[in-house]
Design a protein around this motif. Sequence first.
Motif, mmCIF file in Angstrom:
data_model
loop_
_atom_site.group_PDB
_atom_site.id
_atom_site.type_symbol
_atom_site.label_atom_id
_atom_site.label_comp_id
_atom_site.label_asym_id
_atom_site.label_seq_id
_atom_site.Cartn_x
_atom_site.Cartn_y
_atom_site.Cartn_z
ATOM 1 N N LYS A 10 36.561 -32.292 10.243
ATOM 2 C CA LYS A 10 37.605 -31.754 9.371
ATOM 3 C C LYS A 10 38.966 -31.686 10.039
ATOM 4 C CE LYS A 10 34.853 -31.746 6.020
ATOM 5 N NZ LYS A 10 33.561 -31.800 6.568
ATOM 6 N N HIS A 49 31.058 -37.269 13.113
ATOM 7 C CA HIS A 49 30.298 -38.080 12.173
ATOM 8 C C HIS A 49 31.216 -39.116 11.534
ATOM 9 C CE1 HIS A 49 27.020 -38.075 8.801
ATOM 10 N NE2 HIS A 49 27.578 -39.266 8.934
ATOM 11 N N HIS A 56 37.507 -39.386 7.640
ATOM 12 C CA HIS A 56 37.955 -38.410 8.631
ATOM 13 C C HIS A 56 37.780 -38.967 10.040
ATOM 14 C CE1 HIS A 56 33.682 -37.504 8.564
ATOM 15 N NE2 HIS A 56 33.731 -36.715 7.510
ATOM 16 N N GLU A 79 26.944 -38.635 14.937
ATOM 17 C CA GLU A 79 26.076 -38.675 13.764
ATOM 18 C C GLU A 79 26.473 -39.823 12.846
ATOM 19 O OE1 GLU A 79 26.764 -34.839 11.954
ATOM 20 O OE2 GLU A 79 25.225 -33.919 13.192
ATOM 21 N N THR A 116 28.957 -35.857 1.204
ATOM 22 C CA THR A 116 28.584 -35.241 2.477
ATOM 23 C C THR A 116 27.084 -35.446 2.667
ATOM 24 O OG1 THR A 116 28.705 -33.252 3.875
ATOM 25 C CG2 THR A 116 28.110 -32.919 1.559
ATOM 26 N N HIS A 207 24.248 -28.051 8.966
ATOM 27 C CA HIS A 207 24.882 -28.248 7.656
ATOM 28 C C HIS A 207 25.022 -26.940 6.891
ATOM 29 C CE1 HIS A 207 26.711 -31.084 4.870
ATOM 30 N NE2 HIS A 207 26.408 -30.194 3.970
HETATM 31 C C1 LIG Z 1 24.889 -34.346 9.142
HETATM 32 C C2 LIG Z 1 25.574 -33.169 8.592
HETATM 33 O O1 LIG Z 1 25.016 -32.364 7.905
HETATM 34 C C3 LIG Z 1 26.967 -32.988 8.880
HETATM 35 O O2 LIG Z 1 27.114 -33.085 10.215
HETATM 36 C C4 LIG Z 1 27.865 -34.041 8.348
HETATM 37 O O3 LIG Z 1 28.536 -34.625 9.400
HETATM 38 C C5 LIG Z 1 28.905 -33.451 7.471
HETATM 39 O O4 LIG Z 1 29.728 -34.525 7.104
HETATM 40 P P1 LIG Z 1 31.146 -34.228 6.444
HETATM 41 O O5 LIG Z 1 31.946 -33.450 7.477
HETATM 42 O O6 LIG Z 1 31.701 -35.589 6.149
HETATM 43 O O7 LIG Z 1 30.871 -33.384 5.227
#
Ligand SMILES: CC(=O)[C@@H](O)[C@H](O)COP(=O)(O)O
Length: 258
Positions: A10, A49, A56, A79, A116, A207
Amino acid sequence: MTLLSVNLNKVALMRNARAGTHPGPLARPRVERAAEAVLDAGASGLTLHPRPDRRHALPEDAYALARIAHARGVELNLEGNPFSAPGESYPGFESLLLDIGPDQATLVPDASDQRTSDHGWDLARDGDRLAPIVRRLKERGCRVSLFVDPVGDSIRRAADVGADRVELYTGPYAWAAASGDAREELDRHAAASETARGLGLGVNAGHDLDLTNVGMYVQSVPGVLEVSIGQALVSDALEMGWARAVSAYVDALTGASA
Ligand SMILES: CC(=O)[C@@H](O)[C@H](O)COP(=O)(O)O
Ligand SMILES: NCC(=O)COP(=O)(O)O
């Protein structure tokens, strides 16, 4: 004690929102500066990720964080989905992992256009395709974690394809906790963790974890080695600053483990 790995997606999202028209001298290193700040404040590791649509985190952010993590002697967790969809805007995730060699590669079954991460792997369908990728990443020196729902069959299949760890998807737990009734989800995760550890798998989780739910989670789910937290922690840092936000999460984890 459960370690905290801070996901900086973010920070990259905010950087990208303006970087195209106002690259500015400060825009580029925003992610790196955040990484240094969270490590200074006590985070144990960094998570990123990168996604194919470059919404991002970018590959160049992954290289930058790899340099920082190496210099600081902390872990980098990258990730993503190693199955490259045709026409993606940057080389496939596996080639990025093999080039960087992060301490941990967390493989997540997200489609390229997914908003996501919202589910774990279907290893009955994808396990055979994942196994050689897991092998190559382990040969590269990466610890491999598979993002799974807290379901026994998924965890047993993760062990079958050679994963070192599973990351339990905690979204439904977080939403249940927000509604005040997380007992059933916590029992599911505790059973999943026991199954994983019985198979020699390490247990990570992540998450939608935040300051209101992470302490109860690690108190109720034995053996969680690492939580990766981004969305809530970055939001908290906008109010509290990095140092106070990271310290609050570390305190929540240490208090729960005491
Ligand atoms: C794998 C997981 O649950 C999160 O790490 C993911 O990276 C969230 O991705 P966003 O930040 O794009 O929502
Ligand atoms: N693997 C979970 C992660 O890295 C961060 O997830 P979130 O805290 O942004 O929901």
